[in-house]
Design a protein around this motif. Structure first.
Motif, PDB file in Angstrom:
ATOM      1  N   GLY A  30      25.413   6.669 -25.217  1.00 59.08           N
ATOM      2  CA  GLY A  30      26.377   7.541 -23.938  1.00 59.08           C
ATOM      3  C   GLY A  30      27.411   8.142 -24.537  1.00 59.08           C
ATOM      4  N   ASP A  31      28.627   8.029 -24.017  1.00 59.30           N
ATOM      5  CA  ASP A  31      29.649   8.440 -24.804  1.00 59.30           C
ATOM      6  C   ASP A  31      31.560   7.862 -24.618  1.00 59.30           C
ATOM      7  OD1 ASP A  31      30.719   8.035 -21.630  1.00 59.30           O
ATOM      8  OD2 ASP A  31      30.245   9.887 -21.574  1.00 59.30           O
ATOM      9  N   SER A  32      32.659   7.720 -24.904  1.00 63.35           N
ATOM     10  CA  SER A  32      33.150   7.021 -24.760  1.00 63.35           C
ATOM     11  C   SER A  32      33.564   5.972 -23.684  1.00 63.35           C
ATOM     12  CB  SER A  32      34.451   7.816 -24.724  1.00 63.35           C
ATOM     13  OG  SER A  32      34.854   8.296 -24.085  1.00 63.35           O
ATOM     14  N   VAL A  33      32.654   6.263 -22.465  1.00 66.95           N
ATOM     15  CA  VAL A  33      32.802   4.780 -21.851  1.00 66.95           C
ATOM     16  C   VAL A  33      31.893   4.153 -21.737  1.00 66.95           C
ATOM     17  CG1 VAL A  33      32.472   4.543 -19.164  1.00 66.95           C
ATOM     18  CG2 VAL A  33      33.778   6.446 -19.873  1.00 66.95           C
ATOM     19  N   PRO A  74      31.852   8.481 -28.661  1.00 61.45           N
ATOM     20  CA  PRO A  74      33.109   8.997 -27.839  1.00 61.45           C
ATOM     21  C   PRO A  74      32.964  10.522 -28.227  1.00 61.45           C
ATOM     22  CG  PRO A  74      34.498   7.522 -29.434  1.00 61.45           C
ATOM     23  CD  PRO A  74      32.898   7.055 -29.527  1.00 61.45           C
ATOM     24  N   GLY A  75      32.987  11.356 -27.224  1.00 61.84           N
ATOM     25  CA  GLY A  75      32.550  12.899 -27.066  1.00 61.84           C
ATOM     26  C   GLY A  75      31.209  12.998 -26.559  1.00 61.84           C
ATOM     27  N   ALA A  76      30.146  11.915 -26.639  1.00 63.30           N
ATOM     28  CA  ALA A  76      29.383  12.392 -26.766  1.00 63.30           C
ATOM     29  C   ALA A  76      28.842  13.606 -25.678  1.00 63.30           C
ATOM     30  CB  ALA A  76      27.804  11.027 -26.887  1.00 63.30           C
ATOM     31  N   THR A  77      28.013  14.054 -25.634  1.00 60.30           N
ATOM     32  CA  THR A  77      27.649  15.035 -24.268  1.00 60.30           C
ATOM     33  C   THR A  77      26.120  15.123 -23.855  1.00 60.30           C
ATOM     34  OG1 THR A  77      27.094  17.090 -24.977  1.00 60.30           O
ATOM     35  CG2 THR A  77      29.001  16.635 -24.346  1.00 60.30           C
ATOM     36  N   THR A  78      25.881  15.610 -22.584  1.00 57.43           N
ATOM     37  CA  THR A  78      23.663  15.442 -22.777  1.00 57.43           C
ATOM     38  C   THR A  78      23.186  16.198 -23.802  1.00 57.43           C
ATOM     39  OG1 THR A  78      24.304  17.088 -20.998  1.00 57.43           O
ATOM     40  CG2 THR A  78      24.019  14.645 -20.226  1.00 57.43           C
ATOM     41  N   ALA A  79      23.805  17.406 -24.435  1.00 57.23           N
ATOM     42  CA  ALA A  79      23.243  17.840 -25.045  1.00 57.23           C
ATOM     43  C   ALA A  79      23.104  17.545 -26.873  1.00 57.23           C
ATOM     44  CB  ALA A  79      23.896  19.411 -25.026  1.00 57.23           C
ATOM     45  N   SER A  80      24.079  16.378 -27.076  1.00 61.45           N
ATOM     46  CA  SER A  80      24.246  15.920 -27.880  1.00 61.45           C
ATOM     47  C   SER A  80      23.779  14.535 -28.419  1.00 61.45           C
ATOM     48  CB  SER A  80      26.717  15.054 -28.242  1.00 61.45           C
ATOM     49  OG  SER A  80      26.348  14.553 -27.472  1.00 61.45           O
ATOM     50  N   ALA A  88      27.690  12.086 -33.728  1.00 60.63           N
ATOM     51  CA  ALA A  88      28.967  12.427 -34.118  1.00 60.63           C
ATOM     52  C   ALA A  88      29.806  10.998 -34.836  1.00 60.63           C
ATOM     53  CB  ALA A  88      29.939  13.225 -33.152  1.00 60.63           C
ATOM     54  N   CYS A  89      29.308  10.018 -34.803  1.00 57.23           N
ATOM     55  CA  CYS A  89      29.750   8.388 -35.203  1.00 57.23           C
ATOM     56  C   CYS A  89      28.809   8.326 -35.534  1.00 57.23           C
ATOM     57  CB  CYS A  89      29.407   7.385 -33.739  1.00 57.23           C
ATOM     58  SG  CYS A  89      31.001   7.895 -32.370  1.00 57.23           S
ATOM     59  N   THR A 123      24.930   6.506 -19.911  1.00 53.60           N
ATOM     60  CA  THR A 123      26.148   6.558 -19.524  1.00 53.60           C
ATOM     61  C   THR A 123      26.226   8.567 -19.996  1.00 53.60           C
ATOM     62  OG1 THR A 123      26.866   4.660 -18.784  1.00 53.60           O
ATOM     63  CG2 THR A 123      28.804   6.945 -18.945  1.00 53.60           C
ATOM     64  N   ALA A 124      26.320   9.111 -19.317  1.00 51.68           N
ATOM     65  CA  ALA A 124      26.951  11.184 -20.022  1.00 51.68           C
ATOM     66  C   ALA A 124      26.555  11.796 -19.027  1.00 51.68           C
ATOM     67  CB  ALA A 124      25.010  11.030 -21.285  1.00 51.68           C
ATOM     68  N   GLY A 125      27.142  12.648 -19.465  1.00 55.06           N
ATOM     69  CA  GLY A 125      27.460  13.746 -18.883  1.00 55.06           C
ATOM     70  C   GLY A 125      29.197  13.843 -18.167  1.00 55.06           C
ATOM     71  N   GLY A 126      29.948  13.115 -18.440  1.00 56.80           N
ATOM     72  CA  GLY A 126      31.295  12.995 -18.050  1.00 56.80           C
ATOM     73  C   GLY A 126      32.233  14.549 -19.683  1.00 56.80           C
ATOM     74  N   ASN A 127      31.371  14.349 -19.802  1.00 54.38           N
ATOM     75  CA  ASN A 127      32.435  15.533 -21.065  1.00 54.38           C
ATOM     76  C   ASN A 127      31.882  17.106 -20.917  1.00 54.38           C
ATOM     77  OD1 ASN A 127      33.740  13.911 -23.032  1.00 54.38           O
ATOM     78  ND2 ASN A 127      31.880  12.702 -24.183  1.00 54.38           N
ATOM     79  N   ASP A 128      30.215  16.667 -20.448  1.00 56.05           N
ATOM     80  CA  ASP A 128      29.581  18.071 -19.873  1.00 56.05           C
ATOM     81  C   ASP A 128      29.874  18.761 -18.779  1.00 56.05           C
ATOM     82  OD1 ASP A 128      27.517  16.116 -20.950  1.00 56.05           O
ATOM     83  OD2 ASP A 128      26.437  18.005 -20.640  1.00 56.05           O
TER      84      ASP A 128
END
Length: 391
Positions: A30-33, A74-80, A88-89, A123-128
């Motif tokens: 997931g992302d930064s969460v 952090p910064g991850a999207t569903t696409a990434s 990115a990490c 946990t993804a979709g928030g950055n989208d």
């Protein structure tokens, strides 16, 4: 407060309870969460213990030796998450080394550890949402991710988590914003349940009550303290509570850990006696027997000395020696508990013949006058290879 409790209860009962039990690993993407980052600064050291860490701590009594594998970034999207580009990490920004996208890494880990991974948390979709991406496409990608994970781990507990809405803080029309964010989380829910995953929604907790959300937002998110949209320590605790309840882990019975009596003899290494030490609240080392131990499934024996509890009772030190006569590294995990509750954990790798002092940071201050238990696990041993206990 009553309204907040009602919202929490509603969120807990909204998701169906799972039937699987925790396995050897938690896997998080997931992302930064789930990463636990503050102000989007990975690698800066400015991070909270995330809900993934909290789950690892809580699951260890249910499944001794349980470990979290966290590929989030952090910064991850569903696409990434899907790729094909690598996460990115990289390097020291990764909690657990991996190549490729997060989904590719997760599928590779599941293939290498069949039946050993549960729960799996996405946990993804928030950055989208924040990026203004197409939400229909986002929902489809969540479905793609969860379908792939379910196919790779058909019996695992699979969880998709939603988000609170930090941008609602101090804004007019909070009731309308609440409904709009609830609709976003509903997209995540639909994609998750379509793949047989459990959906966990923190929005009713983080943003309750709908027409006066500021108190809840300031409690569970950092929007008030630092203009930061990420969860606070209380927010991560709420995430962990919601996931725990949704998976029904309160109904899982911890295994019985029987402490065998030390064998008779002079305490030689071949007899593998259990050693007991006494931590002093003044931080003074109290001499105690030392022993070499070899646990079930361990890769090498290790030697443990008497532990010392710091004067402020917020850390504990214990010396460890890799006593193996084989050319293998000792992989050692030291866990400190009090009253059955885990206070801290530390890991160390030592070459044969090497000695190190391991400092275990305690998440809460050890209580005076109560027994402290230090359990040391060697290699993949499911049971402690040695326990050091004292008051």
């Amino acid at each position: 407060m009553f309204t907040l409790l009602c919202a929490l209860f509603a969120a807990l009962i909204a998701a169906p309870a799972a039937t699987a039990a925790p396995a050897r690993y938690t896997l998080a993407i997931g992302d930064s969460v789930p990463y636990g980052v503050v102000n989007g600064a990975p690698g800066s050291g400015a991070r909270f213990t995330s809900f993934v860490d909290l789950l690892e701590q809580r699951l260890q009594p249910l499944r001794p030796g349980h470990t979290a594998v966290n590929y989030s970034c952090p910064g991850a999207t569903t696409a990434s998450l899907i790729g094909p580009a690598a996460s990115a990490c990289q390097g020291n920004l990764q909690y657990d080394p991996h190549t490729g996208s997060q989904l590719d890494a997760a599928l590779a880990f599941l293939a290498a550890h069949p039946g050993e991974v549960s729960p799996i948390v996405v946990t993804a979709g928030g950055n989208d949402l924040l990026n203004g991406d197409d939400l229909d496409a986002m929902q489809a990608r969540i479905g793609q991710i969860t379908t792939a994970l379910r196919a790779a781990a058909p019996t695992a507990d699979l969880v998709v988590t939603g988000y609170g809405d930090p941008l609602s803080l101090g804004q007019p029309g909070q009731g309308a914003r609440y409904a709009a964010h609830a609709a976003f989380n509903q997209r995540l829910r639909s994609a998750a349940t379509g793949a047989g995953a459990v959906f966990v929604d923190p929005h009713p907790v983080f943003n309750a009550p709908p027409d006066d959300q500021d108190t809840a937002i300031c409690t569970y998110l950092l929007a008030c303290q630092a203009a930061d949209p990420h969860p606070s320590a209380a927010g991560h605790e709420a995430y962990a509570n919601l996931i725990w309840a949704a998976l029904g882990y309160d109904a899982v019975t911890p295994p019985v850990r029987e402490q065998p009596d030390p064998p008779a003899g002079n305490g030689s290494a071949t007899e593998a006696p259990v050693s007991f030490g006494t931590p002093s609240t003044a931080g003074t080392k109290v001499e105690a027997p030392q022993s070499e131990v070899l646990g079930e499934g361990a890769t090498a024996p290790a030697r443990f000395g008497a532990p010392r509890l710091a004067a402020d009772r917020r850390s504990l030190r214990v010396w460890v020696r890799c006593a193996s006569d084989r050319p293998r590294t000792c992989r050692i995990r030291v866990v400190v508990r009090q009253g059955g509750r885990q206070l801290g954990v530390a890991r160390v790798r030592l070459a044969p013949g090497k000695t190190a002092t391991v400092r275990v940071k305690l998440t809460r201050r050890a209580a005076r006058g109560k027994k402290v238990q230090v359990s040391a696990y060697v290699g993949d041993a499911p049971r402690p290879t040695v326990r050091l206990t004292a008051r």
